[in-house]
Write a protein that holds these residues in place. Structure first.
Motif, short mmCIF file in Angstrom:
data_model
loop_
_atom_site.label_atom_id
_atom_site.label_comp_id
_atom_site.label_asym_id
_atom_site.label_seq_id
_atom_site.Cartn_x
_atom_site.Cartn_y
_atom_site.Cartn_z
N LEU A 211 0.61 -1.35 0.22
CA LEU A 211 0.01 -0.54 -0.16
C LEU A 211 1.04 0.82 0.23
O LEU A 211 1.74 1.37 0.43
N ALA A 212 -0.04 2.72 -0.14
CA ALA A 212 0.62 3.59 0.04
C ALA A 212 1.54 4.53 1.44
O ALA A 212 0.64 3.34 2.53
N PRO A 213 2.30 4.72 0.98
CA PRO A 213 2.46 4.65 2.59
C PRO A 213 1.52 5.67 3.57
O PRO A 213 1.42 5.46 4.57
N PRO A 259 -8.28 -0.50 -1.56
CA PRO A 259 -7.29 0.51 -2.19
C PRO A 259 -6.78 -0.12 -3.54
O PRO A 259 -6.37 -0.95 -3.70
N ALA A 260 -6.08 0.71 -3.86
CA ALA A 260 -4.90 0.47 -5.39
C ALA A 260 -3.59 0.04 -4.78
O ALA A 260 -3.75 0.61 -3.20
N TYR A 266 -3.39 -4.14 -9.59
CA TYR A 266 -3.82 -3.48 -8.78
C TYR A 266 -3.84 -1.94 -8.93
O TYR A 266 -4.51 -1.73 -7.91
N GLU A 267 -2.29 -1.68 -9.66
CA GLU A 267 -2.58 -0.02 -9.83
C GLU A 267 -3.31 0.43 -9.92
O GLU A 267 -3.12 1.92 -9.44
N ASP A 308 -14.11 -1.13 -16.22
CA ASP A 308 -12.66 -0.13 -15.96
C ASP A 308 -13.00 0.04 -14.16
O ASP A 308 -14.07 -0.69 -13.31
N LYS A 309 -11.59 -0.21 -13.58
CA LYS A 309 -10.95 -0.39 -12.45
C LYS A 309 -11.74 0.28 -11.23
O LYS A 309 -10.92 1.70 -11.56
N THR A 310 -11.52 0.41 -9.88
CA THR A 310 -11.36 1.71 -9.29
C THR A 310 -10.73 1.27 -7.68
O THR A 310 -11.02 0.29 -7.34
#
Length: 329
Positions: A211-213, A259-260, A266-267, A308-310
């Protein structure tokens, strides 16, 4: 040993809760309640098939891949065909389904477009875990690639130890349960509301390292509990089917995070914007909650293509605001 009333519920029809169909009559634009009722009736045999599990065959047998690249199970395709047949008898012009590569035209003279995920969480078919169905209804238009704000109605069916249906025609969220005594969806809550605060999080902790920080910082803070800046403990529920968590959050509150992340594929997130995220977001906002892709409200977006993904975060408004603060640091 005599059985108490818990095991011998009254069979007096006068004592039963009102039918969902009666509750929805006259709500929303003409034709909306008819489509919801068609989906509700079509959900009953799906619930029965799931209850039979592997007794008459293997509903989890793999049949290939769908247009999004996910494995298709036998019940995925069967539920898709079943729902298309049910919607063909209503005023639906086109259907977008997770199990179809392109929109399906039903009735050119109809007034509505439907987006649907016939079986949500199909990786759990055959093991007794909760599964679901998601749908959204738009006024017919030039294209099915519409902003989420144009949605007129949305709903879901949750298949668990009970079969539950949630729906909004634009005036709050109503919840109903399938009564096995007569096969009628009966109203259990006329207006579900999501509390703005929560101590309950739903996410897949096994992916945390990807995951993102900012999101990792939010989760670290949640885990710190009373010793951290939140000053209180949190708990976690993860059903692994978005509809199951949606139904629980509409009843008990909470926040859902999908989340992405940095894994290939999975971006941009993994849930489908048009027929998964849009219906969930519509229901959340109608119940006083919120739904976001981490940057802004989900319903403000428009899909670039039908699959489309999100990323998707939904639930308690104040908790999502706390989450967004970490994501934008």
């Amino acid at each position: 040993m005599t059985q108490g009333p818990l095991f011998t519920p009254t069979d007096d029809p006068e004592a039963r809760a009102p039918a969902l169909s009666d509750h929805l009559e006259g709500q929303g634009a003409p034709g909306l309640a008819e489509i919801v009722q068609a989906i509700a009736e079509a959900a009953r045999p799906i619930a029965l098939r799931l209850a039979l599990a592997g007794l008459p065959g293997d509903p989890a047998a793999k049949t290939g891949q769908n247009a999004s690249g996910d494995s298709q199970k036998a019940l995925d395709l069967a539920a898709h065909d079943h729902m298309i047949a049910a919607l063909a008898r209503t005023s639906v012009v086109r259907v977008v389904s997770e199990e179809a590569e392109a929109p399906i035209t039903l009735n050119e003279a109809g007034e509505w477009d439907v987006v649907i995920d016939p079986i949500d969480g199909s990786g759990s078919i055959g093991i007794g875990a909760p599964l679901g169905l998601l749908f959204g209804i738009f006024p017919k238009g030039e294209s099915v690639l519409r902003p989420g704000r144009e949605m007129a109605a949305a709903g879901y069916v949750s298949f668990g130890h009970s079969t539950d249906l949630g729906v909004s025609l634009g005036a709050g969220v109503s919840l109903a349960t399938l009564d096995p005594r007569d096969g009628v969806f009966r109203l259990t809550r006329s207006r579900a509301e999501v509390p703005p605060t929560t101590k309950m999080l739903a996410y897949n902790a096994s992916n945390e390292r990807h995951l993102a920080p900012g999101l990792r910082a939010y989760l670290d803070e949640a885990r710190a509990g009373v010793t951290g800046p939140r000053g209180g403990d949190t708990n976690m529920r993860w059903i692994a089917a978005a509809v199951g968590d949606l139904h629980r959050i509409l009843i008990q509150g909470g926040v859902f995070l999908y989340p992405a992340d940095a894994r290939p594929g999975y971006e941009r997130g993994h849930l489908r914007l048009l027929y998964e995220a849009f219906p969930i977001a519509f229901l959340m906002e109608q119940a006083g909650g919120a739904a976001s892709d981490g940057a802004g409200p989900i319903l403000d977006r428009s899909p670039a293509e039908i699959h489309d993904k999100t990323p998707l975060f939904f639930g308690a408004r104040d908790e999502l605001a706390r989450l967004h603060a970490h994501l934008t640091e």
